[in-house]
Scaffold this motif. Structure first.
Motif, mmCIF file in Angstrom:
data_model
loop_
_atom_site.group_PDB
_atom_site.id
_atom_site.type_symbol
_atom_site.label_atom_id
_atom_site.label_comp_id
_atom_site.label_asym_id
_atom_site.label_seq_id
_atom_site.Cartn_x
_atom_site.Cartn_y
_atom_site.Cartn_z
ATOM 1 N N ALA A 56 0.796 -1.412 0.102
ATOM 2 C CA ALA A 56 -0.436 0.394 0.321
ATOM 3 C C ALA A 56 0.850 1.393 -0.089
ATOM 4 O O ALA A 56 0.221 2.558 -0.196
ATOM 5 N N GLY A 57 2.135 1.007 -0.180
ATOM 6 C CA GLY A 57 3.161 2.286 0.017
ATOM 7 C C GLY A 57 3.121 2.872 1.087
ATOM 8 O O GLY A 57 3.980 3.755 1.311
ATOM 9 N N LYS A 58 3.102 2.708 2.157
ATOM 10 C CA LYS A 58 3.021 2.632 3.877
ATOM 11 C C LYS A 58 5.009 2.619 4.067
ATOM 12 O O LYS A 58 5.697 1.653 3.678
ATOM 13 N N SER A 59 5.556 3.439 4.342
ATOM 14 C CA SER A 59 7.103 3.588 5.170
ATOM 15 C C SER A 59 7.333 2.674 5.810
ATOM 16 O O SER A 59 8.651 1.721 5.747
ATOM 17 N N TRP A 60 6.150 1.953 6.500
ATOM 18 C CA TRP A 60 6.798 0.320 7.172
ATOM 19 C C TRP A 60 6.819 -0.487 5.736
ATOM 20 O O TRP A 60 7.362 -1.905 6.388
ATOM 21 N N GLN A 61 6.724 -0.697 4.656
ATOM 22 C CA GLN A 61 5.977 -1.853 3.926
ATOM 23 C C GLN A 61 7.895 -2.263 2.855
ATOM 24 O O GLN A 61 8.127 -1.316 2.261
ATOM 25 N N ASN A 62 8.450 -3.480 2.944
ATOM 26 C CA ASN A 62 9.168 -3.156 2.037
ATOM 27 C C ASN A 62 8.369 -3.858 0.656
ATOM 28 O O ASN A 62 8.029 -5.135 0.802
ATOM 29 N N GLU A 63 8.385 -3.113 -0.628
ATOM 30 C CA GLU A 63 7.784 -4.254 -1.806
ATOM 31 C C GLU A 63 8.569 -5.320 -1.786
ATOM 32 O O GLU A 63 7.878 -6.011 -2.465
ATOM 33 N N GLU A 64 9.312 -5.552 -2.179
ATOM 34 C CA GLU A 64 10.071 -5.614 -2.234
ATOM 35 C C GLU A 64 9.964 -7.653 -1.676
ATOM 36 O O GLU A 64 9.700 -8.865 -2.055
ATOM 37 N N TYR A 65 10.148 -7.614 0.046
ATOM 38 C CA TYR A 65 9.600 -8.686 0.712
ATOM 39 C C TYR A 65 8.463 -8.972 0.391
ATOM 40 O O TYR A 65 8.180 -10.314 1.133
ATOM 41 N N ILE A 66 7.469 -8.059 0.174
ATOM 42 C CA ILE A 66 5.908 -8.701 0.019
ATOM 43 C C ILE A 66 6.395 -9.016 -1.314
ATOM 44 O O ILE A 66 5.375 -10.249 -0.980
ATOM 45 N N ARG A 67 6.496 -8.756 -2.213
ATOM 46 C CA ARG A 67 6.126 -9.488 -3.551
ATOM 47 C C ARG A 67 6.517 -10.815 -3.186
ATOM 48 O O ARG A 67 6.435 -12.087 -3.563
ATOM 49 N N VAL A 68 7.744 -11.461 -2.765
ATOM 50 C CA VAL A 68 8.319 -12.243 -2.288
ATOM 51 C C VAL A 68 7.825 -13.883 -1.742
ATOM 52 O O VAL A 68 7.253 -14.273 -1.905
ATOM 53 N N GLY A 69 7.475 -12.668 -0.632
ATOM 54 C CA GLY A 69 6.235 -13.649 0.410
ATOM 55 C C GLY A 69 5.411 -13.743 -0.475
ATOM 56 O O GLY A 69 4.717 -14.924 -0.135
ATOM 57 N N ASN A 70 5.027 -13.304 -1.571
ATOM 58 C CA ASN A 70 3.377 -13.333 -2.269
ATOM 59 C C ASN A 70 4.045 -14.907 -3.163
ATOM 60 O O ASN A 70 3.088 -15.128 -3.370
ATOM 61 N N CYS A 71 5.118 -14.717 -4.009
ATOM 62 C CA CYS A 71 5.025 -15.081 -4.648
ATOM 63 C C CYS A 71 5.490 -17.112 -3.769
ATOM 64 O O CYS A 71 5.248 -17.875 -3.770
#
Length: 92
Positions: A56-71
Motif C-alpha cells: 500500500a506504499g506505506k513507509s513501514w512496508q518493503n515492496e520487495e519483501y511483499i513480492r517475494v512473500g506472495n511468490c
C-alpha cells in the motif's frame, strides 16, 4: 483428543521452487526472510499462506519483501490445495 495432519516442506525445496518458478534466488536466506530470528536448526515452523499481502506504499512496508512473500504463498497454495498452512523444515 484432536489430531491434525499438516503438510511439511523443506526450506531447501521451497527455495528451489522459488528459483525455478519465479527466478528468485534467496538460497540460504529464505528461512530468515520468513521467520526472522525465531527459528533454530532441526525445527519445524508453522507458516500460514492463505492470503496474499498487499503493498500500500506505506513507509513501514518493503515492496520487495511483499513480492517475494506472495511468490512463496503462491507456490504453497498451488502445491497444497485445501490447506491454509504448512510446516517448514528449517534443518541445515
Amino acid at each position: 483428543m484432536k489430531i491434525e495432519m499438516t503438510p511439511v516442506i523443506s526450506i531447501y525445496d521451497l527455495e528451489a521452487a522459488l528459483l525455478a518458478q519465479y527466478n528468485i534466488d534467496w538460497t540460504g536466506e529464505l528461512a530468515s526472510f520468513l521467520f526472522g530470528d525465531s527459528y533454530v536448526n532441526d525445527s519445524y515452523k508453522s507458516y500460514w499462506f492463505a492470503e496474499m499481502d498487499e503493498y500500500a506504499g506505506k513507509s513501514w512496508q518493503n515492496e520487495e519483501y511483499i513480492r517475494v512473500g506472495n511468490c512463496v504463498k503462491s507456490i504453497l497454495q498451488d502445491a497444497l490445495p485445501g490447506y491454509d498452512h504448512c510446516l517448514i523444515d528449517v534443518s541445515w
